[in-house]
Design an enzyme around this catalytic site. Structure first.
Site, PDB file in Angstrom:
ATOM      1  N   HIS A 161      -5.428   5.872   5.470  1.00  0.00           N
ATOM      2  CA  HIS A 161      -4.166   5.513   4.807  1.00  0.00           C
ATOM      3  C   HIS A 161      -3.606   4.268   5.469  1.00  0.00           C
ATOM      4  CE1 HIS A 161      -0.129   5.920   3.091  1.00  0.00           C
ATOM      5  NE2 HIS A 161      -0.683   6.742   2.226  1.00  0.00           N
TER       6      HIS A 161
ATOM      7  N   ASP B 103      -4.961  12.959  -1.189  1.00  0.00           N
ATOM      8  CA  ASP B 103      -5.989  13.119  -2.232  1.00  0.00           C
ATOM      9  C   ASP B 103      -7.166  13.976  -1.824  1.00  0.00           C
ATOM     10  OD1 ASP B 103      -5.049   9.853  -2.866  1.00  0.00           O
ATOM     11  OD2 ASP B 103      -4.871  11.449  -4.358  1.00  0.00           O
TER      12      ASP B 103
HETATM   13  C1  SDX Z   1      -2.984   6.956  -1.805  1.00  0.00           C
HETATM   14  O1  SDX Z   1       0.048   3.607   0.170  1.00  0.00           O
HETATM   15  C2  SDX Z   1       0.331   4.851  -0.166  1.00  0.00           C
HETATM   16  O2  SDX Z   1       1.316   5.421   0.212  1.00  0.00           O
HETATM   17  C3  SDX Z   1      -0.693   5.471  -1.127  1.00  0.00           C
HETATM   18  C4  SDX Z   1      -0.513   6.974  -1.401  1.00  0.00           C
HETATM   19  C5  SDX Z   1       0.740   7.257  -2.208  1.00  0.00           C
HETATM   20  O3  SDX Z   1       1.204   8.403  -2.159  1.00  0.00           O
HETATM   21  O4  SDX Z   1       1.168   6.342  -2.974  1.00  0.00           O
HETATM   22  O5  SDX Z   1      -0.457   7.696  -0.172  1.00  0.00           O
HETATM   23  C6  SDX Z   1      -1.691   7.519  -2.242  1.00  0.00           C
HETATM   24  O6  SDX Z   1      -3.403   5.947  -2.329  1.00  0.00           O
HETATM   25  C7  SDX Z   1      -3.708   7.616  -0.654  1.00  0.00           C
HETATM   26  C8  SDX Z   1      -5.010   6.842  -0.261  1.00  0.00           C
HETATM   27  C9  SDX Z   1      -6.089   7.276  -1.242  1.00  0.00           C
HETATM   28  N1  SDX Z   1      -7.296   6.425  -1.057  1.00  0.00           N
HETATM   29  C10 SDX Z   1      -8.421   6.938  -0.519  1.00  0.00           C
HETATM   30  O7  SDX Z   1      -8.529   8.082  -0.042  1.00  0.00           O
HETATM   31  C11 SDX Z   1      -9.599   5.975  -0.559  1.00  0.00           C
HETATM   32  C12 SDX Z   1     -10.270   5.965   0.798  1.00  0.00           C
HETATM   33  N2  SDX Z   1      -9.358   5.317   1.762  1.00  0.00           N
HETATM   34  C13 SDX Z   1      -9.556   3.912   2.056  1.00  0.00           C
HETATM   35  O8  SDX Z   1      -9.948   3.169   0.925  1.00  0.00           O
HETATM   36  C14 SDX Z   1      -8.428   3.335   2.911  1.00  0.00           C
HETATM   37  O9  SDX Z   1      -8.198   4.223   3.916  1.00  0.00           O
HETATM   38  C15 SDX Z   1      -7.108   2.962   2.292  1.00  0.00           C
HETATM   39  C16 SDX Z   1      -7.280   2.085   1.091  1.00  0.00           C
HETATM   40  C17 SDX Z   1      -6.355   4.178   1.911  1.00  0.00           C
HETATM   41  C18 SDX Z   1      -6.347   2.201   3.364  1.00  0.00           C
HETATM   42  O10 SDX Z   1      -7.010   0.979   3.515  1.00  0.00           O
HETATM   43  P1  SDX Z   1      -6.706   0.059   4.753  1.00  0.00           P
HETATM   44  O11 SDX Z   1      -5.264   0.099   5.122  1.00  0.00           O
HETATM   45  O12 SDX Z   1      -7.320  -1.272   4.511  1.00  0.00           O
HETATM   46  O13 SDX Z   1      -7.490   0.812   5.882  1.00  0.00           O
HETATM   47  P2  SDX Z   1      -7.371   0.475   7.392  1.00  0.00           P
HETATM   48  O14 SDX Z   1      -6.944  -0.940   7.618  1.00  0.00           O
HETATM   49  O15 SDX Z   1      -6.563   1.551   8.031  1.00  0.00           O
HETATM   50  O16 SDX Z   1      -8.905   0.597   7.886  1.00  0.00           O
HETATM   51  C19 SDX Z   1      -9.156   0.573   9.275  1.00  0.00           C
HETATM   52  C20 SDX Z   1     -10.647   0.750   9.416  1.00  0.00           C
HETATM   53  C21 SDX Z   1     -11.470  -0.270   8.663  1.00  0.00           C
HETATM   54  O17 SDX Z   1     -12.715  -0.356   9.378  1.00  0.00           O
HETATM   55  P3  SDX Z   1     -12.880  -1.587  10.463  1.00  0.00           P
HETATM   56  O18 SDX Z   1     -12.733  -2.882   9.658  1.00  0.00           O
HETATM   57  O19 SDX Z   1     -11.767  -1.420  11.486  1.00  0.00           O
HETATM   58  O20 SDX Z   1     -14.261  -1.407  11.029  1.00  0.00           O
HETATM   59  O21 SDX Z   1     -11.042   2.040   8.872  1.00  0.00           O
HETATM   60  C22 SDX Z   1     -11.969   1.827   7.822  1.00  0.00           C
HETATM   61  C23 SDX Z   1     -11.787   0.417   7.350  1.00  0.00           C
HETATM   62  O22 SDX Z   1     -13.001  -0.063   6.767  1.00  0.00           O
HETATM   63  N3  SDX Z   1     -11.635   2.802   6.791  1.00  0.00           N
HETATM   64  C24 SDX Z   1     -12.477   3.692   6.304  1.00  0.00           C
HETATM   65  C25 SDX Z   1     -11.741   4.452   5.381  1.00  0.00           C
HETATM   66  N4  SDX Z   1     -10.494   4.000   5.340  1.00  0.00           N
HETATM   67  C26 SDX Z   1     -10.429   2.967   6.206  1.00  0.00           C
HETATM   68  N5  SDX Z   1     -13.796   3.916   6.547  1.00  0.00           N
HETATM   69  C27 SDX Z   1     -14.352   4.926   5.853  1.00  0.00           C
HETATM   70  N6  SDX Z   1     -13.703   5.723   4.959  1.00  0.00           N
HETATM   71  C28 SDX Z   1     -12.413   5.496   4.701  1.00  0.00           C
HETATM   72  N7  SDX Z   1     -11.797   6.265   3.829  1.00  0.00           N
END
Ligand code: SDX
Length: 439
Positions: free
Chosen positions: A315, A373
């Site tokens: 998140h 989710d």
């Molecule tokens: C919702 O914003 C909100 O409030 C949204 C929400 C709402 O109520 O409106 O809460 C609803 O959208 C919840 C999120 C649902 N999405 C998912 O579950 C999809 C999977 N999650 C990822 O796509 C991701 O975690 C996000 C999009 C939710 C957040 O993206 P960020 O902010 O770009 O992630 P980050 O910067 O915290 O990532 C840090 C690291 C990165 O790796 P490095 O570059 O440091 O090596 O963690 C990795 C990311 O690649 N990473 C993941 C991951 N999420 C982040 N790796 C694997 N699986 C994941 N799910």
């Protein structure tokens, strides 16, 4: 600042641009909760620079009193009330009142409000004909985008966004009609007749009725599923300035009508990185198939070249367990027990996947925890919803948050059209070359 909460700036942060005599003095503003913000509205004028924040992860786009999130502590408050208390003690319609008007309603206020919502739940009969233009296999989110966006054609007075009464009527219409539109999108996809809303049912039960009832049979209410549905709606109602809410605000800042703004929010929510994640979690669990494949899947997620994400994890704000995920997991148990589903393989698989992920340094070091989710899809599947209806359900609930945030923005005297700038790295100015002289 327009707010009484954000105190007048007593301190400033200073930015000095090396090699110049330019210094910017940025007022540090404090809210009720959360970090201070540096007011950069005079940054370019004073220092000749912009800030750079792709994805706006470090940027406060507005002042708001509606929802507060502490990502490190896993705290979520709607108008100051913890989501855990609201999920346990409140109802979605009472939460809708709270989000819209800022206070929990008195009995008389709630009676008026719920009557007003009930009396707006029917759609104009001509709106039914919109569905005939869709294929039966159209994704329901496409239907929601289309129908909600077109509603302004039926309520031309909704463009009077500077009239508080018109704004409130549009809010009532959207909150009241979105369950009908969502249920009809489902009925259309399975070729069953539309069920009209009933005024004797609660908001959540009315939605379940329109989703599941059929004309030839009496409808049997299920209080446990009604409570579970109501709680799921509460958990999804609002969430600060997430992608879809920011989309609604940006559209609203141009003066667009509220139906067009909410349709834009629906479009943004559709993405798998946002509201589409609940549908993507079920697809992911189906692809993993069995606990014995979890370790291979986790390795794939850790391989950046695979571009595989652990859907339902991570998140932008929560760097701790999403408080909604905990409540969702508890609700999962209650629904499965009520439905007599003793061992749901998907839940077992999800629990094992969560356990393994939370013991793996890749996820722990990145502070990736289950979000709202991760479990919601399992509950909704157990309640009989097809995966294509998971995100529409999210949109149904979030319509209340979107319209509350829109109402707050339109009433904010600081409201101005949203217009971010950029860091330009394209070609410097150059002259046109005739085609005969190119190459
Ligand atoms: C919702 O914003 C909100 O409030 C949204 C929400 C709402 O109520 O409106 O809460 C609803 O959208 C919840 C999120 C649902 N999405 C998912 O579950 C999809 C999977 N999650 C990822 O796509 C991701 O975690 C996000 C999009 C939710 C957040 O993206 P960020 O902010 O770009 O992630 P980050 O910067 O915290 O990532 C840090 C690291 C990165 O790796 P490095 O570059 O440091 O090596 O963690 C990795 C990311 O690649 N990473 C993941 C991951 N999420 C982040 N790796 C694997 N699986 C994941 N799910």
């Amino acid at each position: 600042m327009s707010s009484t909460a954000a105190s007048a700036p007593a301190v400033h942060a200073t930015i000095t641009i090396p090699g110049t005599n330019k210094t910017a003095s940025l007022p540090l503003l404090s809210g009720t909760l959360g970090p201070q913000v540096a007011d950069i509205r005079k940054l370019q004028a004073q220092a000749g620079i912009f800030t750079f924040d792709p994805g706006y992860g470090e940027t406060a786009s507005c002042e708001s009193k509606i929802t507060y999130i502490d990502g490190d502590e896993g705290v979520l408050l709607y108008r100051g009330y913890p989501i855990t208390q609201l999920a346990e003690k409140s109802t979605f319609l009472e939460v809708a009142y709270l989000l819209l008007f800022g206070e929990l309603p008195t009995e008389a206020q709630f009676k008026d409000f719920s009557h007003g919502i009930t009396m707006h739940s029917m759609l104009h009969e001509q709106i039914r004909r919109f569905w005939e233009g869709f294929r039966r296999d159209a994704h329901p989110m496409a239907v929601l985008c289309g129908v909600v966006g077109a509603m302004s054609a039926f309520y031309p007075e909704s463009v009077n966004i500077n009239d508080p009464r018109e704004r409130e009527i549009s809010a009532f219409r959207l909150i009241a009609k979105i369950p009908t539109i969502t249920a009809w999108a489902y009925k259309y996809s399975i070729g069953q007749p539309f069920m009209y809303p009933r005024n004797d049912l609660s908001y959540a039960e009315n939605f379940l009725y329109m989703m599941n009832a059929v004309p030839p049979e009496p409808y049997k209410k299920n209080p446990i599923l009604e409570r579970a549905m109501d709680r799921i709606l509460i958990l999804h109602a609002d969430h600060e300035q997430n992608a879809s809410t920011s989309t609604v605000r940006l559209a609203g800042s141009t003066g667009a009508n509220p139906f067009a703004c909410v349709a834009a929010g629906i479009a943004a929510l559709w993405g798998p990185a946002h509201g589409g994640a609940n549908e993507a979690v079920l697809k992911m669990l189906a692809e993993i198939g069995d606990k014995k494949h979890i370790k291979t899947f986790i390795s794939e997620v850790k391989d950046k070249n695979s571009h595989t994400k652990l859907m339902g994890f991570g998140h932008r704000v929560y760097k701790n367990y999403d408080p909604r995920a905990k409540i969702m997991q508890q609700t999962c148990y209650e629904v499965l027990e009520e439905l007599g589903i003793k061992d749901e393989p998907l839940l077992d698989l999800a629990m094992e996947l969560e356990k393994i992920a939370l013991e793996d340094d890749y996820f722990v070091s990145r502070k990736l925890y289950p979000n709202v989710d991760f479990y919601s899809g399992i509950i909704l599947k157990a309640m009989g919803f097809p995966t294509t209806m998971f995100t529409p359900l999210f949109a149904l609930a979030r319509t209340t948050g979107w319209i509350s945030q829109w109402m707050e923005m339109i009433a904010d005297p600081q409201n101005r059209i949203g217009r971010p700038r950029q860091l330009y790295t394209g070609a410097p100015q150059r002259d046109y070359v005739d085609i005969a002289r190119r190459g």
